[in-house]
Motif scaffolding. Structure first.
Motif, PDB file in Angstrom:
ATOM      1  N   GLU A 102       0.808  -1.222   0.000  1.00 23.85           N
ATOM      2  CA  GLU A 102       0.000   0.000   0.000  1.00 23.85           C
ATOM      3  C   GLU A 102       0.845   1.278   0.000  1.00 23.85           C
ATOM      4  N   MET A 103       0.399   2.275  -0.751  1.00 24.64           N
ATOM      5  CA  MET A 103       1.121   3.529  -0.909  1.00 24.64           C
ATOM      6  C   MET A 103       1.241   4.296   0.407  1.00 24.64           C
ATOM      7  N   SER A 104       0.145   4.469   1.132  1.00 25.77           N
ATOM      8  CA  SER A 104       0.192   5.245   2.370  1.00 25.77           C
ATOM      9  C   SER A 104       1.061   4.568   3.419  1.00 25.77           C
ATOM     10  N   ARG A 105       0.949   3.256   3.493  1.00 26.26           N
ATOM     11  CA  ARG A 105       1.771   2.495   4.434  1.00 26.26           C
ATOM     12  C   ARG A 105       3.245   2.615   4.047  1.00 26.26           C
ATOM     13  N   ALA A 106       3.534   2.564   2.758  1.00 28.44           N
ATOM     14  CA  ALA A 106       4.911   2.687   2.285  1.00 28.44           C
ATOM     15  C   ALA A 106       5.485   4.055   2.610  1.00 28.44           C
ATOM     16  N   ASN A 107       4.667   5.090   2.508  1.00 28.75           N
ATOM     17  CA  ASN A 107       5.106   6.441   2.850  1.00 28.75           C
ATOM     18  C   ASN A 107       5.574   6.486   4.312  1.00 28.75           C
ATOM     19  N   THR A 108       4.758   5.908   5.191  1.00 19.34           N
ATOM     20  CA  THR A 108       5.091   5.886   6.623  1.00 19.34           C
ATOM     21  C   THR A 108       6.354   5.081   6.900  1.00 19.34           C
TER      22      THR A 108
END
Length: 344
Positions: A227-233
């Motif tokens: 997931e993109m948002s999880r990867a950002n974090t």
């Protein structure tokens, strides 16, 4: 015949029925909205009860919020439209990559609806196997695409399911090799997919092999669940803890997009190289803009088609009473860089 009620009573009766019907109608409409909001399936199929004798193929994917799978769905629908006289198609997808129980339920729903074949990109390599075994026992042809089912669990369930898809390890190693040949430093981090998924495991091994061959050090490797948002974090945390990181290898392009945002927030745009896997349109633009170095194209628009064609071949063999078994089919995976995009 009973006599008609007086006009006043008749009007009261009609008004009462109308109010009740209106309340029931509102409730029914609300219920329909709630039900439709819990499924993401579309269908181009017809029931056999309507006299349709064409095979019905169900495509069951992971999250349609991921561009890779929405592209896969469109490719399958286009193929069915071009071959409408050969088969009917039911397209299903879950809302969350991790919603394995919903995908199991979709398998059961498709079996109950009487489909002839299921082509599935499993969200989990192990959990889906028992449900697919029950589907096979019910006479449904099953073909596995994208994420290979676990060989040990298949053996435990005493079934064989052909896999149609790319060599994820080789594809990831190719991307990793390209990064190593164009590196800006020696310290790297990896954003893994869901660790129970076979393709996530294989892409991790491919990245690791490429980094080992190049003598580059992996200082952090963590799952971001595709997931993109999880990867950002996760990437932000990695960069904070390990400021020496010079590159991030993401096991899919959604996570690569999250890494782009993390690198920008850390004020290191242009310093930290990023690679991905899948070749979605947003990553193509990022490659052209210099934000991503490379990705791997496993031809998502055709991946489901390869699986559907394998299922139809098996169904045709069964109908002709010849050998109905099909072997695994390795599909292409190609390196995508700014140079290859220019050629396209």
């Amino acid at each position: 015949m009973l006599p008609s009620p007086p006009p006043r009573i008749k009007r009261m009766f009609t008004a009462t029925n109308f109010a009740t019907a209106k309340r029931v109608g509102c409730f029914t409409a609300l219920l329909s909205l709630l039900v439709s909001g819990c499924t993401s399936s579309s269908s181009t199929s017809q029931s056999k009860d309507d006299g349709n004798t064409k095979p019905r193929v169900a495509l069951i994917m992971k999250s349609l919020a991921n561009e890779f799978f929405s592209t896969m769905a469109k490719g399958a629908e286009s193929h069915q439209a071009e071959n409408a006289d050969q088969y009917d198609l039911v397209v299903n997808g879950i809302k969350d990559e991790r919603d394995v129980s919903r995908q199991v339920a979709l398998v059961e729903e498709m079996v109950a609806s009487g489909v002839d074949a299921i082509v599935i990109a499993p969200a989990d390599s192990k959990v889906l196997v028992p449900a697919l075994r029950r589907a096979i026992e019910a006479g449904v042809t099953v073909v596995n695409i994208d994420n290979r089912l676990d060989a040990e669990v298949l053996q435990q369930e005493n079934i064989s399911v052909p896999f149609v898809g790319p060599d994820n390890m080789a594809g990831a190693k190719t991307v990793g090799n390209y990064l190593a040949a164009n590196r800006k430093g020696e310290k790297v981090a990896i954003l893994e997919g869901i660790r129970t998924s076979f393709n996530a495991q294989q892409r991790l091994k491919g990245f690791e092999a490429a980094m080992k061959d190049a003598g580059m050090e992996i200082v952090s490797s963590q799952s971001a669940d595709w997931e993109m948002s999880r990867a950002n974090t996760v990437a932000s945390s990695m960069l904070s803890e390990h400021p020496e990181i010079s590159a991030i290898l993401a096991a899919n392009d959604s996570m690569a997009l999250g890494a782009i945002a993390a690198v920008k927030s850390a004020g290191r745009a242009g310093e930290v190289q990023i690679v991905g896997f899948d070749n979605i349109s947003a990553i193509q633009q990022a490659i052209q803009d210099g934000k991503v170095l490379a990705t791997a194209d496993q031809h998502g628009d055709q991946l489901a088609v390869f699986g559907i064609e394998a299922a139809l071949k098996q169904l045709g063999s069964e109908n002709s009473e010849s050998d109905s078994s099909i072997e695994d089919v390795e599909t292409p995976v190609d390196l995508i860089t700014s140079e290859t995009l220019v050629k396209e």
